[in-house]
Design a protein around this motif. Structure first.
Motif, PDB file in Angstrom:
ATOM      1  N   VAL A 201       0.841  -1.203   0.000  1.00 27.19           N
ATOM      2  CA  VAL A 201       0.000   0.000   0.000  1.00 27.19           C
ATOM      3  C   VAL A 201       0.877   1.254   0.000  1.00 27.19           C
TER       4      VAL A 201
ATOM      5  N   SER B 294       0.876   3.947  -2.929  1.00 29.38           N
ATOM      6  CA  SER B 294       0.420   5.329  -2.722  1.00 29.38           C
ATOM      7  C   SER B 294       1.486   6.353  -3.107  1.00 29.38           C
TER       8      SER B 294
ATOM      9  N   ASP C 291      -4.963   4.079  -8.963  1.00 28.49           N
ATOM     10  CA  ASP C 291      -6.344   4.445  -8.636  1.00 28.49           C
ATOM     11  C   ASP C 291      -7.052   5.162  -9.781  1.00 28.49           C
TER      12      ASP C 291
ATOM     13  N   LEU D  50     -10.061   3.540 -11.299  1.00 31.74           N
ATOM     14  CA  LEU D  50     -11.285   3.604 -10.493  1.00 31.74           C
ATOM     15  C   LEU D  50     -12.059   4.894 -10.743  1.00 31.74           C
TER      16      LEU D  50
ATOM     17  N   VAL E 280     -16.782   1.593  -6.041  1.00 30.45           N
ATOM     18  CA  VAL E 280     -15.591   0.888  -5.543  1.00 30.45           C
ATOM     19  C   VAL E 280     -14.538   1.911  -5.128  1.00 30.45           C
ATOM     20  N   ALA E 281     -14.349   2.940  -5.957  1.00 29.75           N
ATOM     21  CA  ALA E 281     -13.387   4.003  -5.639  1.00 29.75           C
ATOM     22  C   ALA E 281     -13.741   4.670  -4.317  1.00 29.75           C
TER      23      ALA E 281
ATOM     24  N   VAL F  92     -12.567   2.285  -1.581  1.00 27.89           N
ATOM     25  CA  VAL F  92     -11.104   2.126  -1.560  1.00 27.89           C
ATOM     26  C   VAL F  92     -10.426   3.380  -1.035  1.00 27.89           C
ATOM     27  N   GLU F  93     -10.803   4.552  -1.556  1.00 28.99           N
ATOM     28  CA  GLU F  93     -10.111   5.779  -1.170  1.00 28.99           C
ATOM     29  C   GLU F  93     -10.400   6.204   0.275  1.00 28.99           C
TER      30      GLU F  93
ATOM     31  N   THR G 287     -10.528   3.793   2.612  1.00 32.87           N
ATOM     32  CA  THR G 287     -10.005   2.664   3.383  1.00 32.87           C
ATOM     33  C   THR G 287      -8.484   2.656   3.406  1.00 32.87           C
ATOM     34  N   VAL G 288      -7.859   2.674   2.231  1.00 37.06           N
ATOM     35  CA  VAL G 288      -6.395   2.632   2.153  1.00 37.06           C
ATOM     36  C   VAL G 288      -5.871   3.890   1.469  1.00 37.06           C
TER      37      VAL G 288
ATOM     38  N   THR H 289      -4.209   5.969  -1.292  1.00 35.54           N
ATOM     39  CA  THR H 289      -4.122   5.832  -2.743  1.00 35.54           C
ATOM     40  C   THR H 289      -3.147   6.883  -3.279  1.00 35.54           C
TER      41      THR H 289
END
Length: 197
Positions: free
Chosen positions: A115, A119, A126, A129, A138-139, A142-143, A145-146, A148
């Motif tokens: 990750v 990043s 990303d 996405l 989904v983006a 994801v953005e 959560t982790v 990017t």
């Protein structure tokens, strides 16, 4: 390459000498609980350490990371040696390994490294996405959560005047969720024109 094994060995020797009865006491925890402990003990403390490193007291240990005029995986470890040596999560993680979470630790470190590299990477993974509308939900997940490339590049931006740069936030390493929880998140789905301070 030297510091992490050194911390693991130092903690093992000291804890083995002064608290040998605690060795492996958490080894029977389920894997999900071990991962949760690492997220709290390592990643959450690293969020706060990173955030504290943007204050005048600790900035000299972290400024090299932000002075690079480019982004790339080599920037990940571009910090003062003492930035890492004093990092609380590194020491707490070593204590958790002593307590029996060693079977999860290599996988946790690998996931975190992927990750972090992702990043800081110029690949900007990303982007896909954001490009396709059907991937936007989904983006969104994801953005938040982790970390990017878009969220972390914003942290490295040379200016905050463009509405993209966010030097005073986006501190998350593995989990960007900490920024969301503690109000330091800035999500634009754009990349700053320039990075480096």
């Amino acid at each position: 390459a030297v510091l992490l094994p050194g911390v693991l060995i130092t903690v093992d020797l000291l804890a083995g000498r002064f608290a040998p009865q605690l060795r492996g006491t958490l080894a029977t925890l389920p894997v999900w609980a071990m991962v949760a402990l690492f997220l709290l003990a390592d990643d959450l403390t690293q969020y706060w350490w990173h955030r504290a490193s943007h204050t005048p007291l600790l900035w000299p240990l972290h400024r090299a990371h932000h002075s690079a005029p480019h982004m790339g995986v080599r920037v990940v470890y571009r910090n003062n040696l003492f930035y890492y040596a004093l990092m609380p999560g590194l020491w707490i993680g070593a204590i958790l390994v002593f307590l029996g979470l060693g079977k999860v630790y290599p996988w946790y470190i690998l996931a975190k490294a992927l990750v972090l590299f992702g990043s800081h990477s110029e690949l900007r993974w990303d982007r896909v996405l954001y490009r396709y509308r059907w991937l936007h939900p989904v983006a969104w997940i994801v953005e938040r959560t982790v970390s990017t490339p878009a969220t972390h590049f914003a942290h490295h931006a040379i200016t905050q005047d463009d509405g993209i740069g966010h030097y005073k936030g986006n501190f998350g390493n593995l989990l960007f969720l900490w920024d969301v929880i503690f109000g330091t998140a800035h999500i634009t789905r754009h990349y700053p024109a320039r990075v480096g301070l």
